[in-house]
Scaffold this motif. Structure first.
Motif, PDB file in Angstrom:
ATOM      1  N   ALA A  79      -3.274   4.870  -1.557  1.00  0.00           N
ATOM      2  CA  ALA A  79      -2.667   3.860  -0.695  1.00  0.00           C
ATOM      3  C   ALA A  79      -3.707   2.858  -0.207  1.00  0.00           C
ATOM      4  O   ALA A  79      -3.445   1.646  -0.136  1.00  0.00           O
ATOM      5  CB  ALA A  79      -1.967   4.526   0.498  1.00  0.00           C
ATOM      6  N   ILE A  80      -4.893   3.347   0.111  1.00  0.00           N
ATOM      7  CA  ILE A  80      -5.968   2.453   0.557  1.00  0.00           C
ATOM      8  C   ILE A  80      -6.350   1.486  -0.558  1.00  0.00           C
ATOM      9  O   ILE A  80      -6.532   0.279  -0.325  1.00  0.00           O
ATOM     10  CB  ILE A  80      -7.185   3.270   1.025  1.00  0.00           C
ATOM     11  CG1 ILE A  80      -6.848   4.037   2.309  1.00  0.00           C
ATOM     12  CG2 ILE A  80      -8.395   2.364   1.250  1.00  0.00           C
ATOM     13  CD1 ILE A  80      -7.920   5.026   2.727  1.00  0.00           C
ATOM     14  N   TYR A  81      -6.455   2.008  -1.765  1.00  0.00           N
ATOM     15  CA  TYR A  81      -6.791   1.129  -2.889  1.00  0.00           C
ATOM     16  C   TYR A  81      -5.659   0.128  -3.137  1.00  0.00           C
ATOM     17  O   TYR A  81      -5.917  -1.051  -3.413  1.00  0.00           O
ATOM     18  CB  TYR A  81      -7.052   1.968  -4.139  1.00  0.00           C
ATOM     19  CG  TYR A  81      -7.603   1.185  -5.308  1.00  0.00           C
ATOM     20  CD1 TYR A  81      -8.611   0.235  -5.142  1.00  0.00           C
ATOM     21  CD2 TYR A  81      -7.129   1.401  -6.592  1.00  0.00           C
ATOM     22  CE1 TYR A  81      -9.126  -0.468  -6.215  1.00  0.00           C
ATOM     23  CE2 TYR A  81      -7.641   0.702  -7.676  1.00  0.00           C
ATOM     24  CZ  TYR A  81      -8.643  -0.226  -7.490  1.00  0.00           C
ATOM     25  OH  TYR A  81      -9.145  -0.935  -8.557  1.00  0.00           O
ATOM     26  N   GLY A  82      -4.415   0.579  -3.016  1.00  0.00           N
ATOM     27  CA  GLY A  82      -3.297  -0.345  -3.158  1.00  0.00           C
ATOM     28  C   GLY A  82      -3.354  -1.452  -2.122  1.00  0.00           C
ATOM     29  O   GLY A  82      -3.073  -2.624  -2.417  1.00  0.00           O
ATOM     30  N   LEU A  83      -3.739  -1.091  -0.901  1.00  0.00           N
ATOM     31  CA  LEU A  83      -3.890  -2.094   0.161  1.00  0.00           C
ATOM     32  C   LEU A  83      -4.950  -3.116  -0.219  1.00  0.00           C
ATOM     33  O   LEU A  83      -4.758  -4.322  -0.052  1.00  0.00           O
ATOM     34  CB  LEU A  83      -4.253  -1.389   1.469  1.00  0.00           C
ATOM     35  CG  LEU A  83      -4.413  -2.259   2.721  1.00  0.00           C
ATOM     36  CD1 LEU A  83      -4.038  -1.458   3.961  1.00  0.00           C
ATOM     37  CD2 LEU A  83      -5.834  -2.792   2.880  1.00  0.00           C
TER      38      LEU A  83
ATOM     39  N   ALA B 186       0.825  -1.206   0.000  1.00  0.00           N
ATOM     40  CA  ALA B 186       0.000   0.000   0.000  1.00  0.00           C
ATOM     41  C   ALA B 186       0.859   1.256   0.000  1.00  0.00           C
ATOM     42  O   ALA B 186       0.537   2.253  -0.652  1.00  0.00           O
ATOM     43  CB  ALA B 186      -0.935  -0.006   1.213  1.00  0.00           C
ATOM     44  N   ARG B 187       1.972   1.197   0.708  1.00  0.00           N
ATOM     45  CA  ARG B 187       2.838   2.370   0.823  1.00  0.00           C
ATOM     46  C   ARG B 187       3.562   2.677  -0.474  1.00  0.00           C
ATOM     47  O   ARG B 187       4.140   3.747  -0.628  1.00  0.00           O
ATOM     48  CB  ARG B 187       3.841   2.138   1.951  1.00  0.00           C
ATOM     49  CG  ARG B 187       4.577   3.362   2.442  1.00  0.00           C
ATOM     50  CD  ARG B 187       3.751   4.234   3.366  1.00  0.00           C
ATOM     51  NE  ARG B 187       2.777   5.088   2.704  1.00  0.00           N
ATOM     52  CZ  ARG B 187       1.952   5.902   3.361  1.00  0.00           C
ATOM     53  NH1 ARG B 187       1.961   5.944   4.695  1.00  0.00           N
ATOM     54  NH2 ARG B 187       1.093   6.661   2.710  1.00  0.00           N
ATOM     55  N   ARG B 188       3.510   1.779  -1.441  1.00  0.00           N
ATOM     56  CA  ARG B 188       4.119   2.029  -2.750  1.00  0.00           C
ATOM     57  C   ARG B 188       3.254   2.938  -3.623  1.00  0.00           C
ATOM     58  O   ARG B 188       3.650   3.291  -4.741  1.00  0.00           O
ATOM     59  CB  ARG B 188       4.347   0.706  -3.495  1.00  0.00           C
ATOM     60  CG  ARG B 188       5.282  -0.277  -2.797  1.00  0.00           C
ATOM     61  CD  ARG B 188       6.673   0.259  -2.628  1.00  0.00           C
ATOM     62  NE  ARG B 188       7.279   0.664  -3.903  1.00  0.00           N
ATOM     63  CZ  ARG B 188       8.481   1.220  -4.023  1.00  0.00           C
ATOM     64  NH1 ARG B 188       9.191   1.466  -2.916  1.00  0.00           N
ATOM     65  NH2 ARG B 188       8.957   1.548  -5.205  1.00  0.00           N
ATOM     66  N   ALA B 189       2.101   3.351  -3.129  1.00  0.00           N
ATOM     67  CA  ALA B 189       1.205   4.207  -3.911  1.00  0.00           C
ATOM     68  C   ALA B 189       1.896   5.521  -4.256  1.00  0.00           C
ATOM     69  O   ALA B 189       2.755   6.005  -3.509  1.00  0.00           O
ATOM     70  CB  ALA B 189      -0.069   4.480  -3.120  1.00  0.00           C
ATOM     71  N   PRO B 190       1.538   6.135  -5.394  1.00  0.00           N
ATOM     72  CA  PRO B 190       2.097   7.441  -5.740  1.00  0.00           C
ATOM     73  C   PRO B 190       1.835   8.458  -4.631  1.00  0.00           C
ATOM     74  O   PRO B 190       0.798   8.409  -3.960  1.00  0.00           O
ATOM     75  CB  PRO B 190       1.340   7.818  -7.022  1.00  0.00           C
ATOM     76  CG  PRO B 190       0.860   6.532  -7.583  1.00  0.00           C
ATOM     77  CD  PRO B 190       0.581   5.652  -6.405  1.00  0.00           C
ATOM     78  N   SER B 191       2.781   9.369  -4.449  1.00  0.00           N
ATOM     79  CA  SER B 191       2.644  10.356  -3.385  1.00  0.00           C
ATOM     80  C   SER B 191       3.342  11.643  -3.791  1.00  0.00           C
ATOM     81  O   SER B 191       4.527  11.635  -4.116  1.00  0.00           O
ATOM     82  CB  SER B 191       3.252   9.819  -2.079  1.00  0.00           C
ATOM     83  OG  SER B 191       3.251  10.820  -1.082  1.00  0.00           O
ATOM     84  N   GLY B 192       2.606  12.750  -3.791  1.00  0.00           N
ATOM     85  CA  GLY B 192       3.184  14.034  -4.152  1.00  0.00           C
ATOM     86  C   GLY B 192       4.362  14.396  -3.260  1.00  0.00           C
ATOM     87  O   GLY B 192       4.244  14.364  -2.026  1.00  0.00           O
ATOM     88  N   ALA B 193       5.510  14.697  -3.876  1.00  0.00           N
ATOM     89  CA  ALA B 193       6.752  15.024  -3.156  1.00  0.00           C
ATOM     90  C   ALA B 193       7.200  13.889  -2.238  1.00  0.00           C
ATOM     91  O   ALA B 193       7.991  14.093  -1.334  1.00  0.00           O
ATOM     92  CB  ALA B 193       6.602  16.318  -2.357  1.00  0.00           C
ATOM     93  N   ASN B 194       6.635  12.692  -2.460  1.00  0.00           N
ATOM     94  CA  ASN B 194       6.949  11.508  -1.655  1.00  0.00           C
ATOM     95  C   ASN B 194       6.679  11.737  -0.162  1.00  0.00           C
ATOM     96  O   ASN B 194       7.372  11.201   0.695  1.00  0.00           O
ATOM     97  CB  ASN B 194       8.412  11.070  -1.857  1.00  0.00           C
ATOM     98  CG  ASN B 194       8.635   9.619  -1.455  1.00  0.00           C
ATOM     99  OD1 ASN B 194       7.745   8.790  -1.564  1.00  0.00           O
ATOM    100  ND2 ASN B 194       9.834   9.313  -0.985  1.00  0.00           N
ATOM    101  N   LEU B 195       5.646  12.504   0.138  1.00  0.00           N
ATOM    102  CA  LEU B 195       5.325  12.791   1.545  1.00  0.00           C
ATOM    103  C   LEU B 195       4.669  11.609   2.244  1.00  0.00           C
ATOM    104  O   LEU B 195       4.707  11.512   3.462  1.00  0.00           O
ATOM    105  CB  LEU B 195       4.415  14.017   1.625  1.00  0.00           C
ATOM    106  CG  LEU B 195       5.005  15.322   1.069  1.00  0.00           C
ATOM    107  CD1 LEU B 195       4.028  16.479   1.285  1.00  0.00           C
ATOM    108  CD2 LEU B 195       6.356  15.637   1.700  1.00  0.00           C
ATOM    109  N   GLN B 196       4.016  10.734   1.500  1.00  0.00           N
ATOM    110  CA  GLN B 196       3.432   9.501   2.037  1.00  0.00           C
ATOM    111  C   GLN B 196       2.540   9.754   3.262  1.00  0.00           C
ATOM    112  O   GLN B 196       2.808   9.260   4.348  1.00  0.00           O
ATOM    113  CB  GLN B 196       4.539   8.506   2.395  1.00  0.00           C
ATOM    114  CG  GLN B 196       5.484   8.200   1.241  1.00  0.00           C
ATOM    115  CD  GLN B 196       6.661   7.352   1.656  1.00  0.00           C
ATOM    116  OE1 GLN B 196       6.477   6.244   2.152  1.00  0.00           O
ATOM    117  NE2 GLN B 196       7.868   7.856   1.451  1.00  0.00           N
ATOM    118  N   PRO B 197       1.475  10.536   3.074  1.00  0.00           N
ATOM    119  CA  PRO B 197       0.631  10.888   4.225  1.00  0.00           C
ATOM    120  C   PRO B 197      -0.202   9.728   4.728  1.00  0.00           C
ATOM    121  O   PRO B 197      -0.470   8.762   4.023  1.00  0.00           O
ATOM    122  CB  PRO B 197      -0.266  11.990   3.659  1.00  0.00           C
ATOM    123  CG  PRO B 197      -0.382  11.635   2.206  1.00  0.00           C
ATOM    124  CD  PRO B 197       0.964  11.097   1.823  1.00  0.00           C
ATOM    125  N   GLY B 198      -0.620   9.848   5.972  1.00  0.00           N
ATOM    126  CA  GLY B 198      -1.550   8.895   6.553  1.00  0.00           C
ATOM    127  C   GLY B 198      -0.876   7.760   7.286  1.00  0.00           C
ATOM    128  O   GLY B 198       0.318   7.504   7.128  1.00  0.00           O
TER     129      GLY B 198
END
Length: 230
Positions: A157-161, A42-54
């Protein structure tokens, strides 16, 4: 060149189409190893500026029993709280209201619950607060000070999970009803006031014999959400 594995488009299309919200689970436990791999996927999901929120919080044992009991009591008592974020538009446009009603009809129709049977509908709704008795109960949160764009990244990320869970033979269901009680959840789990409650997630092995899992919803036709300019 690194080796790249390609999925056949028709296989992926079926894989995505087969994913559904599952609301009845077998008591079979999910190993920590499988859960950890799903979360890392799930954490491999795209993330703006790689901030990886949540963040994802596993709630189990006495903490889960206590939280579910408090949520059920709050719902039965008519408690209302201000949610951390607005999900439904106000007022609800008629086209969206029709989709909402159709989804409810599909759910309660699969269960054989008539529209005027409010007691049975309430009992089914309360199962949200028990995470549908799934072996794994997750709370999804995000820092209060994060920009609204973080919800987009967290949604991916939720959808990736969910897709990773499906690849592992598991089923899942996002539980938006939990966002109705952010203050209660923060107090029950000992979270600080800057922790926004986004949703819950039920995770486990589907009970394929359960009528509720026969629920089928539809998706919009392409022309309803896609257009070409130029």
């Amino acid at each position: 060149m690194p080796c790249v594995t390609h999925l056949l488009p028709e296989y992926f299309a079926k894989f995505v189409a087969d994913r559904q919200s599952v609301r009845a689970y077998l008591p079979t436990s999910v190993s920590d190893g499988v859960l950890h791999q799903i979360l890392m996927d799930a954490r491999r999901a795209p993330s703006g500026a790689n901030l990886q929120p949540g963040a994802f919080i596993l709630v189990r044992g006495d903490a889960r029993v206590k939280l579910s009991a408090e949520l059920t009591q709050a719902s039965r008592g008519g408690l209302q709280e201000v949610e951390d974020y607005a999900y439904f538009p106000k007022p609800m446009p008629s086209v969206l209201k029709r989709r909402q009603v159709a989804a409810a009809r599909a759910l309660y129709g699969a269960l054989g619950i008539e529209r005027d049977n409010s007691a049975a509908r309430d009992l089914q709704f309360e199962r949200n607060f028990r995470f549908f008795d799934a072996p794994v109960a997750l709370m999804v949160t995000m820092d209060h000070d994060f920009g609204s764009g973080g919800y987009m990244d967290l949604g991916m990320a939720i959808y990736g999970l969910m897709l990773s869970a499906q690849a592992h033979g598991l089923a899942s269901c996002a539980i938006g009803a939990l966002a109705s009680y952010p203050g209660l959840i923060r107090r029950s789990l000992g979270l600080n006031d800057k922790t926004n409650i986004v949703c819950g997630i039920a995770l486990g092995y589907a009970d394929d014999a359960a009528p509720v899992n026969k629920t089928k919803t539809t998706r919009c036709e392409l022309e309803e959400f896609f257009r070409v300019i130029g």
